[in-house]
Structure formats: structure tokens, C-alpha cells
Design a protein around this motif. Structure first.
Motif, PDB file in Angstrom:
ATOM      1  N   ILE A  63     -17.123  -2.267   1.609  1.00  0.00           N
ATOM      2  CA  ILE A  63     -16.640  -2.740   0.389  1.00  0.00           C
ATOM      3  C   ILE A  63     -17.050  -2.500  -0.665  1.00  0.00           C
ATOM      4  O   ILE A  63     -18.447  -3.184  -0.736  1.00  0.00           O
ATOM      5  CB  ILE A  63     -16.041  -4.102   0.309  1.00  0.00           C
ATOM      6  CG1 ILE A  63     -14.534  -4.633   1.601  1.00  0.00           C
ATOM      7  CG2 ILE A  63     -14.847  -4.595  -1.325  1.00  0.00           C
ATOM      8  CD1 ILE A  63     -14.783  -6.028   1.774  1.00  0.00           C
TER       9      ILE A  63
ATOM     10  N   VAL B 222      -5.524  -2.035   8.004  1.00  0.00           N
ATOM     11  CA  VAL B 222      -5.845  -2.181   6.429  1.00  0.00           C
ATOM     12  C   VAL B 222      -7.349  -2.750   6.518  1.00  0.00           C
ATOM     13  O   VAL B 222      -7.438  -3.550   6.281  1.00  0.00           O
ATOM     14  CB  VAL B 222      -5.586  -2.042   4.997  1.00  0.00           C
ATOM     15  CG1 VAL B 222      -6.331  -2.274   3.607  1.00  0.00           C
ATOM     16  CG2 VAL B 222      -4.584  -1.238   5.018  1.00  0.00           C
TER      17      VAL B 222
ATOM     18  N   GLU C 209      -8.295   5.210   5.569  1.00  0.00           N
ATOM     19  CA  GLU C 209      -8.570   4.750   6.196  1.00  0.00           C
ATOM     20  C   GLU C 209      -9.504   5.278   7.724  1.00  0.00           C
ATOM     21  O   GLU C 209      -9.913   4.871   8.516  1.00  0.00           O
ATOM     22  CB  GLU C 209      -7.636   4.680   7.064  1.00  0.00           C
ATOM     23  CG  GLU C 209      -6.661   5.860   7.225  1.00  0.00           C
ATOM     24  CD  GLU C 209      -5.544   5.819   7.670  1.00  0.00           C
ATOM     25  OE1 GLU C 209      -4.892   4.918   8.077  1.00  0.00           O
ATOM     26  OE2 GLU C 209      -4.757   6.897   8.002  1.00  0.00           O
TER      27      GLU C 209
ATOM     28  N   CYS D 221      -7.189  -1.171  -5.556  1.00  0.00           N
ATOM     29  CA  CYS D 221      -8.035  -0.770  -4.355  1.00  0.00           C
ATOM     30  C   CYS D 221      -7.643   0.476  -3.500  1.00  0.00           C
ATOM     31  O   CYS D 221      -5.924   0.552  -4.339  1.00  0.00           O
ATOM     32  CB  CYS D 221      -7.282  -2.331  -3.420  1.00  0.00           C
ATOM     33  SG  CYS D 221      -8.266  -4.013  -3.363  1.00  0.00           S
TER      34      CYS D 221
ATOM     35  N   LEU E  78     -13.774   0.719   1.342  1.00  0.00           N
ATOM     36  CA  LEU E  78     -12.695   0.211   0.383  1.00  0.00           C
ATOM     37  C   LEU E  78     -13.241   0.067  -1.328  1.00  0.00           C
ATOM     38  O   LEU E  78     -14.213  -0.491  -0.886  1.00  0.00           O
ATOM     39  CB  LEU E  78     -12.021  -1.212   0.804  1.00  0.00           C
ATOM     40  CG  LEU E  78     -10.824  -1.409  -0.559  1.00  0.00           C
ATOM     41  CD1 LEU E  78      -9.669  -1.497   0.984  1.00  0.00           C
ATOM     42  CD2 LEU E  78     -11.402  -2.402  -0.964  1.00  0.00           C
TER      43      LEU E  78
ATOM     44  N   TRP F 233      -7.265  -6.779   4.881  1.00  0.00           N
ATOM     45  CA  TRP F 233      -7.854  -6.844   3.837  1.00  0.00           C
ATOM     46  C   TRP F 233      -7.253  -7.962   3.023  1.00  0.00           C
ATOM     47  O   TRP F 233      -5.351  -8.050   3.741  1.00  0.00           O
ATOM     48  CB  TRP F 233      -7.928  -5.344   3.200  1.00  0.00           C
ATOM     49  CG  TRP F 233      -7.509  -5.805   1.663  1.00  0.00           C
ATOM     50  CD1 TRP F 233      -6.634  -5.321   0.600  1.00  0.00           C
ATOM     51  CD2 TRP F 233      -9.106  -5.801   1.028  1.00  0.00           C
ATOM     52  NE1 TRP F 233      -7.439  -5.778  -0.669  1.00  0.00           N
ATOM     53  CE2 TRP F 233      -8.609  -5.490  -0.570  1.00  0.00           C
ATOM     54  CE3 TRP F 233     -10.243  -5.921   1.213  1.00  0.00           C
ATOM     55  CZ2 TRP F 233      -9.758  -6.304  -1.804  1.00  0.00           C
ATOM     56  CZ3 TRP F 233     -11.358  -6.359   0.747  1.00  0.00           C
ATOM     57  CH2 TRP F 233     -11.024  -6.123  -1.264  1.00  0.00           C
TER      58      TRP F 233
ATOM     59  N   TYR G 298      -7.927   2.811  -0.350  1.00  0.00           N
ATOM     60  CA  TYR G 298      -8.646   2.095   0.987  1.00  0.00           C
ATOM     61  C   TYR G 298      -8.293   4.295   1.661  1.00  0.00           C
ATOM     62  O   TYR G 298      -7.839   4.309   1.993  1.00  0.00           O
ATOM     63  CB  TYR G 298      -7.458   1.522   1.494  1.00  0.00           C
ATOM     64  CG  TYR G 298      -8.578   1.652   2.787  1.00  0.00           C
ATOM     65  CD1 TYR G 298      -9.497   1.094   2.985  1.00  0.00           C
ATOM     66  CD2 TYR G 298      -7.436   1.759   4.359  1.00  0.00           C
ATOM     67  CE1 TYR G 298     -10.406   0.934   5.254  1.00  0.00           C
ATOM     68  CE2 TYR G 298      -7.836   1.498   5.571  1.00  0.00           C
ATOM     69  CZ  TYR G 298      -9.215   0.850   6.093  1.00  0.00           C
ATOM     70  OH  TYR G 298      -9.662   0.781   7.347  1.00  0.00           O
TER      71      TYR G 298
ATOM     72  N   PRO H 144     -10.983  -2.608   5.908  1.00  0.00           N
ATOM     73  CA  PRO H 144     -12.502  -1.878   5.380  1.00  0.00           C
ATOM     74  C   PRO H 144     -13.756  -2.596   6.644  1.00  0.00           C
ATOM     75  O   PRO H 144     -14.210  -2.965   6.041  1.00  0.00           O
ATOM     76  CB  PRO H 144     -12.182  -2.477   4.194  1.00  0.00           C
ATOM     77  CG  PRO H 144     -12.079  -3.304   4.159  1.00  0.00           C
ATOM     78  CD  PRO H 144     -10.724  -4.146   4.825  1.00  0.00           C
TER      79      PRO H 144
ATOM     80  N   TYR I 265      -5.631   8.751  -0.091  1.00  0.00           N
ATOM     81  CA  TYR I 265      -6.289   7.175   0.053  1.00  0.00           C
ATOM     82  C   TYR I 265      -5.331   6.191  -0.329  1.00  0.00           C
ATOM     83  O   TYR I 265      -3.802   6.635  -0.950  1.00  0.00           O
ATOM     84  CB  TYR I 265      -7.133   7.174  -1.112  1.00  0.00           C
ATOM     85  CG  TYR I 265      -8.833   7.565  -1.243  1.00  0.00           C
ATOM     86  CD1 TYR I 265      -9.324   8.166   0.382  1.00  0.00           C
ATOM     87  CD2 TYR I 265      -8.839   8.245  -2.356  1.00  0.00           C
ATOM     88  CE1 TYR I 265     -10.005   8.882   0.103  1.00  0.00           C
ATOM     89  CE2 TYR I 265     -10.201   9.823  -2.337  1.00  0.00           C
ATOM     90  CZ  TYR I 265     -10.348   9.573  -1.238  1.00  0.00           C
ATOM     91  OH  TYR I 265     -11.813  10.453  -1.056  1.00  0.00           O
TER      92      TYR I 265
ATOM     93  N   TRP J 241       0.976  -1.255   0.007  1.00  0.00           N
ATOM     94  CA  TRP J 241      -0.076  -0.301  -0.100  1.00  0.00           C
ATOM     95  C   TRP J 241       0.802   0.989   0.044  1.00  0.00           C
ATOM     96  O   TRP J 241       1.956   0.852   0.615  1.00  0.00           O
ATOM     97  CB  TRP J 241      -0.551  -0.148   1.020  1.00  0.00           C
ATOM     98  CG  TRP J 241      -1.884  -0.879   1.854  1.00  0.00           C
ATOM     99  CD1 TRP J 241      -1.832  -1.997   1.692  1.00  0.00           C
ATOM    100  CD2 TRP J 241      -3.363  -1.072   0.402  1.00  0.00           C
ATOM    101  NE1 TRP J 241      -2.323  -3.298   2.142  1.00  0.00           N
ATOM    102  CE2 TRP J 241      -4.222  -2.189   1.408  1.00  0.00           C
ATOM    103  CE3 TRP J 241      -3.834  -0.295  -0.378  1.00  0.00           C
ATOM    104  CZ2 TRP J 241      -5.219  -2.536   0.977  1.00  0.00           C
ATOM    105  CZ3 TRP J 241      -5.683  -0.582  -0.386  1.00  0.00           C
ATOM    106  CH2 TRP J 241      -5.789  -1.845  -0.236  1.00  0.00           C
TER     107      TRP J 241
END
Length: 167
Positions: A146, A141, A78, A74, A83, A159, A76, A143, A102, A53
Motif C-alpha cells: 500500500i 481486493v 490485482e 484508491c 494499491l 481492503w 489497485y 493489497p 486498474y 470498484w
């Protein structure tokens, strides 16, 4: 989708010679808004590899264009716990706009390498990169939503890039 995350389908014009495609135009204001692309990069990622990430906290926006292979992008947030997944391939061209604030990354899937061209709104500075990183399997991470669904069976858990969406 997360605010600012957008997908623009790309049109191919075919004839007996092959095809022509406009990949990026400054007059696509509905897609680019005020963004200005300043750097273009090319990468190849082998099947099964996960590049995640990272995020950019100084305002960089990334535009991903998969020319060959298939990838799951993807993104995400936070803060909200949302996500979003975007599936992209060289068979169905699209440009995916990812706001840098992100956490984002991708996984190459299928049986051929992903050939990715990506455009950025900031120059990469090796001495002071605008990148914050986490490991691809970072358990922070988690989510809560989703692709707009809170009842996704993957929600509420760290994740897992390798878990299929309907399992």
C-alpha cells in the motif's frame, strides 16, 4: 505509484476579483502523453459514500479533479497486489490520472459533499459500457503493498475503505 498513475498539481491565480485556474490543457504533454479527452462528467457524492470498484479493459483513462470536498482515490492492481491512495480536495487542486486497467474508486470524506469533475479518453456507451465492476467491499481486493509499503498494517487483508491509514 503504479505505472501510469500520476498526480498534477493545479495552480490558482488569485487577485482582488477572485481566482482563475486552468484545469486542463492539451499542451500538458508531460501529463497527458498521447491521451485525448473526449468526455467530461460532473458528479456530486455525499460524505461517507464509497464509489468503488470498477475498471476499464478497452483502454479508457480517467482524470479526476475534486473541486469541492475531500476524497480518497484508491487504485489497485490485482496482478502485482499494489494499491495506491491519493487524497484530493477542493482546497488543493490536482488532477489525478488513473489508467483504466486498474481497479479504482473513491470515498468522500469530511463534512461536505465531493464535487468531482472527471475527464475520460473514451465515450461512455450505455449499450456496451467499458466497465467491469466489483462491490466496494469485495473481499478479493487484498493489497500486498500500500503506497509502496509492504509493512502497512492494512496489507494482506481485504481492503477496508473505512479503516484509517495509521490505525
Amino acid at each position: 505509484m503504479l505505472k501510469g498513475l500520476t498526480v498534477k498539481p493545479i495552480r490558482r491565480l488569485f487577485d482582488e476579483r477572485g481566482f482563475f485556474t486552468e484545469l486542463m490543457r492539451v499542451d500538458w504533454k508531460d501529463f497527458f502523453g498521447e491521451d485525448t479527452v473526449v468526455q467530461v462528467n460532473h458528479s456530486v457524492t455525499y460524505p461517507g459514500v464509497i464509489r468503488a470498484w470498477h475498471r476499464h479493459l478497452r483502454g479508457q483513462v480517467d482524470y479526476f479533479l475534486c473541486l469541492k470536498g475531500a476524497m480518497k482515490i484508491c487504485v489497485y492492481d490485482e496482478k502485482s497486489g499494489e494499491l495506491d491512495e491519493v487524497f484530493s480536495s477542493g482546497q488543493d487542486l490536482q488532477v489525478v490520472r488513473v489508467p483504466g486497467q486498474y481497479w479504482h474508486g473513491f470515498k468522500a470524506f469530511g463534512n461536505e459533499p465531493v464535487m468531482l469533475v472527471y475527464f475520460t479518453t473514451r465515450l461512455y456507451d450505455r449499450a456496451d459500457p467499458d466497465e467491469e465492476r466489483k462491490d466496494w467491499d469485495d473481499v478479493s481486493v487484498v493489497p500486498e503493498c500500500i503506497n509502496g509499503k509492504k509493512n502497512d498494517p492494512r496489507a494482506g487483508k481485504p481492503w477496508d475503505w473505512n479503516r484509517l491509514p495509521n490505525m
